[in-house]
Design a protein around this motif. Structure first.
Motif, mmCIF file in Angstrom:
data_model
loop_
_atom_site.group_PDB
_atom_site.id
_atom_site.type_symbol
_atom_site.label_atom_id
_atom_site.label_comp_id
_atom_site.label_asym_id
_atom_site.label_seq_id
_atom_site.Cartn_x
_atom_site.Cartn_y
_atom_site.Cartn_z
ATOM 1 N N PRO A 117 55.097 -0.641 -12.096
ATOM 2 C CA PRO A 117 55.243 -1.489 -10.897
ATOM 3 C C PRO A 117 53.901 -2.123 -10.531
ATOM 4 O O PRO A 117 52.837 -1.575 -10.807
ATOM 5 N N ASN A 118 53.945 -3.263 -9.839
ATOM 6 C CA ASN A 118 52.709 -3.915 -9.431
ATOM 7 C C ASN A 118 52.104 -3.200 -8.234
ATOM 8 O O ASN A 118 52.678 -2.263 -7.674
ATOM 9 N N ASP A 119 50.896 -3.674 -7.791
ATOM 10 C CA ASP A 119 50.165 -2.992 -6.713
ATOM 11 C C ASP A 119 50.923 -3.037 -5.397
ATOM 12 O O ASP A 119 50.920 -2.058 -4.636
ATOM 13 N N ALA A 120 51.584 -4.150 -5.109
ATOM 14 C CA ALA A 120 52.313 -4.248 -3.847
ATOM 15 C C ALA A 120 53.478 -3.269 -3.811
ATOM 16 O O ALA A 120 53.711 -2.589 -2.800
ATOM 17 N N GLN A 121 54.214 -3.161 -4.906
ATOM 18 C CA GLN A 121 55.329 -2.214 -4.954
ATOM 19 C C GLN A 121 54.821 -0.782 -4.849
ATOM 20 O O GLN A 121 55.430 0.058 -4.183
ATOM 21 N N LEU A 122 53.711 -0.497 -5.535
ATOM 22 C CA LEU A 122 53.158 0.849 -5.500
ATOM 23 C C LEU A 122 52.687 1.213 -4.092
ATOM 24 O O LEU A 122 52.930 2.322 -3.598
ATOM 25 N N THR A 123 52.063 0.277 -3.408
ATOM 26 C CA THR A 123 51.602 0.537 -2.031
ATOM 27 C C THR A 123 52.778 0.769 -1.103
ATOM 28 O O THR A 123 52.775 1.683 -0.265
ATOM 29 N N SER A 124 53.834 -0.045 -1.235
ATOM 30 C CA SER A 124 55.013 0.112 -0.381
ATOM 31 C C SER A 124 55.716 1.437 -0.655
ATOM 32 O O SER A 124 56.174 2.106 0.282
ATOM 33 N N ASP A 125 55.793 1.840 -1.926
ATOM 34 C CA ASP A 125 56.453 3.099 -2.272
ATOM 35 C C ASP A 125 55.721 4.286 -1.652
ATOM 36 O O ASP A 125 56.338 5.174 -1.052
ATOM 37 N N ILE A 126 54.375 4.293 -1.759
ATOM 38 C CA ILE A 126 53.610 5.423 -1.215
ATOM 39 C C ILE A 126 53.675 5.425 0.308
ATOM 40 O O ILE A 126 53.777 6.482 0.948
ATOM 41 N N GLN A 127 53.624 4.232 0.935
ATOM 42 C CA GLN A 127 53.684 4.170 2.389
ATOM 43 C C GLN A 127 55.030 4.698 2.893
ATOM 44 O O GLN A 127 55.088 5.378 3.925
ATOM 45 N N THR A 128 56.096 4.414 2.147
ATOM 46 C CA THR A 128 57.418 4.923 2.535
ATOM 47 C C THR A 128 57.459 6.439 2.450
ATOM 48 O O THR A 128 58.028 7.128 3.320
ATOM 49 N N ARG A 129 56.840 6.991 1.407
ATOM 50 C CA ARG A 129 56.831 8.458 1.262
ATOM 51 C C ARG A 129 56.023 9.115 2.384
ATOM 52 O O ARG A 129 56.397 10.174 2.894
ATOM 53 N N LEU A 130 54.899 8.495 2.772
ATOM 54 C CA LEU A 130 54.095 9.083 3.857
ATOM 55 C C LEU A 130 54.840 9.024 5.185
ATOM 56 O O LEU A 130 54.772 9.966 5.991
ATOM 57 N N ASN A 131 55.552 7.927 5.447
ATOM 58 C CA ASN A 131 56.274 7.804 6.716
ATOM 59 C C ASN A 131 57.466 8.746 6.793
ATOM 60 O O ASN A 131 57.941 9.067 7.880
ATOM 61 N N GLY A 139 55.090 15.320 9.570
ATOM 62 C CA GLY A 139 53.727 15.582 10.031
ATOM 63 C C GLY A 139 52.821 14.389 9.932
ATOM 64 O O GLY A 139 51.789 14.323 10.609
ATOM 65 N N LEU A 140 53.181 13.399 9.084
ATOM 66 C CA LEU A 140 52.339 12.231 8.896
ATOM 67 C C LEU A 140 52.861 11.012 9.627
ATOM 68 O O LEU A 140 52.226 9.947 9.578
ATOM 69 N N GLN A 141 54.025 11.134 10.282
ATOM 70 C CA GLN A 141 54.564 10.015 11.030
ATOM 71 C C GLN A 141 53.667 9.704 12.242
ATOM 72 O O GLN A 141 53.182 10.609 12.915
ATOM 73 N N GLY A 142 53.474 8.428 12.509
ATOM 74 C CA GLY A 142 52.662 8.031 13.658
ATOM 75 C C GLY A 142 51.175 7.991 13.380
ATOM 76 O O GLY A 142 50.408 7.585 14.246
ATOM 77 N N LYS A 143 50.740 8.450 12.201
ATOM 78 C CA LYS A 143 49.317 8.419 11.851
ATOM 79 C C LYS A 143 48.955 7.033 11.324
ATOM 80 O O LYS A 143 49.738 6.404 10.618
ATOM 81 N N GLN A 144 47.771 6.589 11.666
ATOM 82 C CA GLN A 144 47.277 5.301 11.182
ATOM 83 C C GLN A 144 46.659 5.507 9.800
ATOM 84 O O GLN A 144 45.445 5.643 9.647
ATOM 85 N N LEU A 145 47.537 5.555 8.763
ATOM 86 C CA LEU A 145 47.091 5.796 7.395
ATOM 87 C C LEU A 145 47.145 4.491 6.615
ATOM 88 O O LEU A 145 48.118 3.741 6.689
ATOM 89 N N SER A 146 46.076 4.249 5.855
ATOM 90 C CA SER A 146 45.984 3.025 5.062
ATOM 91 C C SER A 146 46.108 3.363 3.580
ATOM 92 O O SER A 146 45.496 4.323 3.097
ATOM 93 N N VAL A 147 46.937 2.581 2.855
ATOM 94 C CA VAL A 147 47.160 2.772 1.418
ATOM 95 C C VAL A 147 46.770 1.481 0.714
ATOM 96 O O VAL A 147 47.278 0.401 1.042
ATOM 97 N N GLN A 148 45.868 1.597 -0.260
ATOM 98 C CA GLN A 148 45.446 0.450 -1.057
ATOM 99 C C GLN A 148 45.594 0.805 -2.537
ATOM 100 O O GLN A 148 45.205 1.898 -2.950
ATOM 101 N N SER A 149 46.150 -0.139 -3.322
ATOM 102 C CA SER A 149 46.388 0.100 -4.743
ATOM 103 C C SER A 149 45.751 -1.015 -5.549
ATOM 104 O O SER A 149 45.859 -2.197 -5.188
ATOM 105 N N SER A 150 45.075 -0.623 -6.633
ATOM 106 C CA SER A 150 44.443 -1.598 -7.520
ATOM 107 C C SER A 150 44.488 -1.072 -8.952
ATOM 108 O O SER A 150 43.798 -0.094 -9.275
#
Length: 354
Positions: A28-42, A46-57
């Motif tokens: 998958p490309n970087d955008a798909q990978l970032t969206s997939d990980i962000q969905t898993r964190l949300n 325990g991680l809901q509501g946290k200001q977490l940043s995900v960057q993929s390259s």
């Protein structure tokens, strides 16, 4: 014919299998990978509501933000590593320091006070004095009232701390000499005394009034010679005394240079030699001219040796100007150095008519 059709069918199925395999193996490309990980964190409670940043390259995922504890930090890293196409996880999540809970102070229970009835006032009996048979007037004695002393609360006044000010670089210091300076008698390295001739101010407010003691030293001194050379005097200020406290100061140099008499000396020596040669020629020709020239040269040099180059004399009360080369921080004062000193009063004549 049937064999050829069967061969075409097998080739088509092989191409379809290769296409499916290539489609499945494409990362998958970087955008798909970032969206997939962000969905898993949300999805983690325990991680809901946290200001977490995900960057993929290019398969490298970087996590940043703040979590409550180390368990949440490790869980976020596992979510990122389990995503398809992730090659490396850079975990930059920070654990927030625990917030100390402040318990409200206990509320003191106010108990109702029992009402106490006021004590009955003592009854004052009126005493009847016997009547005076000689007079009908009665004597009345007023009651004596004792007043209890009232305790007074004494308030102590604390003066504010002294205010420090900084005199900036480039401020001019005008000082008045106390010790005279002479290029012929003083020596290099010798100290001298002076007083502040004008007040030092910062933004219009006086920080140090005039009259305070200043000390400096002679950094260079040359006396003019008899035949050649110039007199030189270079001074620099070192410190100033304000209300019994010394402050070190850095100033530029006050430099003064006297006039030289080297050329005048050479002219007079040459003139003396010429006069001697003329006298020698008149007296006895060539040999006499040589002897006369030497004698005349000595005469000219002796005359010049009696005079020296200009010496530099700075008498007492001379005003010199210096400039601060570094800022000066002092305790500001409005008190002049003459305050508090006893003054001699002029005696008055008891009989002005005499």
């Amino acid at each position: 014919m049937k064999a050829r059709v069967s061969l075409y069918v097998r080739a088509l199925m092989l191409l379809l299998a290769l296409a499916v395999a290539v489609g499945c193996s494409k990362a998958p490309n970087d955008a798909q990978l970032t969206s997939d990980i962000q969905t898993r964190l949300n999805a983690d409670s325990g991680l809901q509501g946290k200001q977490l940043s995900v960057q993929s390259s290019n398969g490298t995922v970087t996590l940043s933000g703040t979590v409550d504890n180390e368990n949440q930090r490790q869980a976020a890293a596992r979510y990122a590593a389990s995503a398809e196409g992730v090659k490396q996880v850079v975990n930059n999540l920070q654990v927030a320091p625990p917030v100390a809970s402040v318990e409200p102070p206990p509320v003191e229970e106010v108990k109702p006070r029992a009402y106490a009835a006021p004590a009955p006032k003592p009854r004052v009996r009126k005493r009847t004095l016997p009547s005076d048979t000689s007079s009908n007037a009665s004597t009345y004695t007023p009651p004596v009232t004792t007043v209890a002393p009232v305790s007074a609360t004494t308030t102590t006044y604390t003066p504010p701390p002294p205010q420090k000010v900084t005199i900036p670089t480039g401020t001019t210091l005008a000082v008045r000499l106390v010790d005279p300076i002479d290029s012929e008698t003083n020596q290099q390295g010798q100290t001298f005394r002076a007083t502040l001739d004008s007040p030092l101010a910062v933004e219009g407010d006086v920080a140090i009034p005039a009259g305070y003691d200043v000390q400096g030293h002679i950094i260079e001194l040359k006396s003019a010679g008899k035949f050649a050379g110039q007199s030189v005097v270079a001074l620099q200020l070192d410190r100033i005394s304000v209300n019994g406290k010394y402050y070190n100061i850095q100033t530029d140099q006050y430099r003064r240079q006297g006039s030289s008499r080297g050329k005048n000396t050479a002219a007079k020596v040459g003139t003396g030699a010429g006069i001697g040669a003329i006298i020698g020629a008149i007296a006895g020709g060539g040999k006499g001219a040589a002897i006369g020239a030497a004698a005349g040269g000595g005469l000219g040099g002796g005359v010049q040796a009696a005079t020296k180059g200009q010496q530099i004399k700075l008498p007492s009360e001379t005003v010199l100007n210096f400039m601060l080369q570094a800022p000066l921080t002092v305790v500001a004062t409005a008190k002049t150095p003459d305050e508090g000193r006893p003054r001699l009063e002029r005696p008055t004549d008891s009989n002005p008519n005499q």
